[in-house]
Design an enzyme around this catalytic site. Structure first.
Site, PDB file in Angstrom:
ATOM      1  N   CYS A 173       1.559  64.225  55.319  1.00 29.29           N
ATOM      2  CA  CYS A 173       2.363  63.595  54.282  1.00 29.29           C
ATOM      3  C   CYS A 173       2.046  62.122  54.058  1.00 29.29           C
ATOM      4  O   CYS A 173       2.635  61.493  53.174  1.00 29.29           O
ATOM      5  CB  CYS A 173       3.847  63.774  54.603  1.00 29.29           C
ATOM      6  SG  CYS A 173       4.334  65.513  54.654  1.00 29.29           S
ATOM      7  N   HIS A 313      10.037  56.398  52.896  1.00 30.70           N
ATOM      8  CA  HIS A 313       9.598  57.792  52.940  1.00 30.70           C
ATOM      9  C   HIS A 313      10.782  58.678  52.553  1.00 30.70           C
ATOM     10  O   HIS A 313      10.630  59.590  51.745  1.00 30.70           O
ATOM     11  CB  HIS A 313       9.075  58.138  54.335  1.00 30.70           C
ATOM     12  CG  HIS A 313       8.528  59.520  54.445  1.00 30.70           C
ATOM     13  ND1 HIS A 313       7.372  59.908  53.805  1.00 30.70           N
ATOM     14  CD2 HIS A 313       8.977  60.624  55.107  1.00 30.70           C
ATOM     15  CE1 HIS A 313       7.122  61.176  54.073  1.00 30.70           C
ATOM     16  NE2 HIS A 313       8.087  61.633  54.855  1.00 30.70           N
ATOM     17  N   GLU A 324      13.172  55.941  60.203  1.00 27.20           N
ATOM     18  CA  GLU A 324      12.629  54.821  59.439  1.00 27.20           C
ATOM     19  C   GLU A 324      13.657  53.715  59.217  1.00 27.20           C
ATOM     20  O   GLU A 324      13.286  52.547  59.077  1.00 27.20           O
ATOM     21  CB  GLU A 324      11.988  55.266  58.132  1.00 27.20           C
ATOM     22  CG  GLU A 324      12.872  55.852  57.091  1.00 27.20           C
ATOM     23  CD  GLU A 324      12.063  56.121  55.815  1.00 27.20           C
ATOM     24  OE1 GLU A 324      11.201  55.300  55.465  1.00 27.20           O
ATOM     25  OE2 GLU A 324      12.295  57.158  55.167  1.00 27.20           O
ATOM     26  N   HIS A 350       9.581  66.321  47.658  1.00 23.85           N
ATOM     27  CA  HIS A 350       8.542  65.898  48.596  1.00 23.85           C
ATOM     28  C   HIS A 350       7.290  66.741  48.344  1.00 23.85           C
ATOM     29  O   HIS A 350       7.204  67.901  48.745  1.00 23.85           O
ATOM     30  CB  HIS A 350       9.041  66.096  50.021  1.00 23.85           C
ATOM     31  CG  HIS A 350       8.156  65.521  51.078  1.00 23.85           C
ATOM     32  ND1 HIS A 350       6.918  64.971  50.808  1.00 23.85           N
ATOM     33  CD2 HIS A 350       8.314  65.410  52.439  1.00 23.85           C
ATOM     34  CE1 HIS A 350       6.357  64.559  51.926  1.00 23.85           C
ATOM     35  NE2 HIS A 350       7.186  64.812  52.923  1.00 23.85           N
ATOM     36  N   PHE A 409       3.723  64.841  59.493  1.00 20.70           N
ATOM     37  CA  PHE A 409       3.558  65.710  60.650  1.00 20.70           C
ATOM     38  C   PHE A 409       2.233  65.379  61.340  1.00 20.70           C
ATOM     39  O   PHE A 409       1.232  65.079  60.698  1.00 20.70           O
ATOM     40  CB  PHE A 409       3.549  67.174  60.221  1.00 20.70           C
ATOM     41  CG  PHE A 409       4.903  67.717  59.861  1.00 20.70           C
ATOM     42  CD1 PHE A 409       6.060  66.992  60.082  1.00 20.70           C
ATOM     43  CD2 PHE A 409       5.025  68.983  59.301  1.00 20.70           C
ATOM     44  CE1 PHE A 409       7.300  67.495  59.760  1.00 20.70           C
ATOM     45  CE2 PHE A 409       6.266  69.514  58.972  1.00 20.70           C
ATOM     46  CZ  PHE A 409       7.399  68.767  59.199  1.00 20.70           C
TER      47      PHE A 409
END
Length: 421
Positions: A173, A313, A324, A350, A409
């Protein structure tokens, strides 16, 4: 920010394919309106899946300039990439035919490559899984290209006639952020004068949905698709799968100024880190993302107080949003409490590897318009997420420096700083 003798990479063109509207202007209009583009999956029958919502693009390749032959050859992700690239090049005003081809490069990203084409062709070859031994003669002529992710970058290179470095970055990602970072590095090191950088993914398919269902990463809020993506909200329960692409034209700054180009921003600093911890898990202290942010600030020669907006994100999973938030506090200190933070995934979902470049595009447009996109669907305060997440409504805000971050990931953590020049 940088040594005066160093070559600087600036963004002069933006092209976007996103849910809710095709093209840069439609994308920005959706963000400013705080409108969500999430809905019940229509690409296949989602009955039986845990998560049955997605952010789909209403994309007609023929209507957006692709020929029937191109449509036949290209996977959906490649179609996105080519259409976004054409828009970005037109926006930049660069005449690619007059450039030295060996000084024109491509740096593209993708997390899952040609997933749509591969799944469709497997269903044909195996008679929807009924045949263990498949007959390859039933496959499309370009099936091999679907199996090679670099095909996506090659299609972009063919579109613009690039004969310089051409690469495909696949870091989950963070692919989109990393691809733009690599593109800026090509300019800084002198390997290219113009780079088409970006990312694309079209992962809304049964196999991808099943994978995320298995680890319960996607939302189960199927009864209310419009409000299913809820980054930083106390009731968030996972991300909404999306699709799309963004392409950015990066140029060496002095050359761009000589030709009178409009400059959205400089890519002033980029860094990435890995947590070497867990394939999908994140430590709550956010240390690795904080280190990426600090390194990006150092490379841009900026202090935390220079950051005027953070594009998070913001996936909408419990652990990511907590992770985050901690990273912002750890890297920005008190500034974290005084700077607006938002997640556009609340509106466009996403799109895995593509989202990093889509978010860079959003940051460039935010700087151009001096407007911070909101975090849609943020109604319930979470004590662990206590920053200013710009809930529900876009905000006019004076900005010169924007921070965009990504988390993927495999433990990947990336950070990029854009500076209005």
């Amino acid at each position: 920010m940088m040594d005066g003798s160093q070559r600087r990479a600036v963004i002069t063109g933006v092209g976007v394919i996103a849910p809710g509207g095709i093209g840069r202007d439609a994308f920005w209009e959706l963000l400013c309106a705080g409108r969500t583009a999430t809905r019940t999956i229509s690409f296949f029958d989602p009955a039986g899946f845990r998560s049955r919502v997605a952010a789909e693009c209403d994309f007609d390749p023929l209507a957006h300039g692709l020929t029937p032959r191109e449509v036949r050859r290209m996977d959906r992700a490649a179609q996105f990439a080519v259409v976004a690239t054409r828009e970005a090049v037109a926006d930049s005003g660069v005449d690619v035919e007059r450039l030295a081809a060996e000084r024109l490069a491509v740096s593209f990203g993708s997390a899952v490559g040609c997933t749509t084409g591969l799944e469709e062709e497997y269903a044909v070859l195996s008679d929807s899984g009924r045949q263990w031994l498949v007959d390859q003669s039933y496959g499309v002529p370009h099936l091999y290209g679907y199996m090679v992710p670099s095909t996506l970058a090659a299609e972009v290179a063919d579109t613009v006639g690039a004969e310089g470095p051409v690469s495909l970055t696949s870091t989950g990602c963070t692919s989109g952020l990393d691809a733009v970072g690599r593109g800026a590095a090509l300019i800084a090191e002198g390997s290219a004068d113009v780079v088409v950088a970006g990312a694309t993914d079209a992962p809304i398919s049964p196999i991808t949905s099943a994978c995320f269902d298995a680890i319960k990463a996607t939302t189960a809020n199927n009864g209310d698709p419009e409000h299913a993506s809820r980054p930083f909200d106390a009731k968030r329960d996972g991300f909404v799968l999306g699709e799309g692409a963004a392409a950015l034209v990066l140029e060496e700054e002095q050359a761009a100024r000589r030709r009178g180009a409009r400059i959205y921003a400089e890519v002033a600093g980029f860094a990435s880190r890995s947590n070497a911890f867990h394939m999908t898990g994140l430590k709550p202290d956010g240390r690795e993302m904080a280190e990426a942010i600090r390194q990006a600030l150092d490379r841009a020669r900026l202090d935390p107080d220079a950051v005027d907006y953070v594009n998070a994100h913001g996936s909408g999973t419990k652990q990511n949003d907590r992770h985050e938030t901690a990273a912002f506090k750890r890297s920005l200190g008190d500034r974290a409490y005084r700077v607006p933070v938002s997640s556009i995934k609340s509106m466009v979902g996403h799109s895995l590897g593509a989202i990093g470049s889509i978010e860079v595009a959003a940051c460039a447009l935010a700087l151009a318009h001096q407007v911070v996109p909101p975090t849609a669907n943020l109604h319930h305060r979470d004590a662990e997420c206590d920053l200013d997440y710009v809930p529900l409504t876009a905000r006019e805000h004076r900005m010169r420096t924007v921070l965009s971050v990504g988390s993927g990931f495999g433990g990947f953590q990336s950070a990029m700083l854009l500076v209005r020049r």
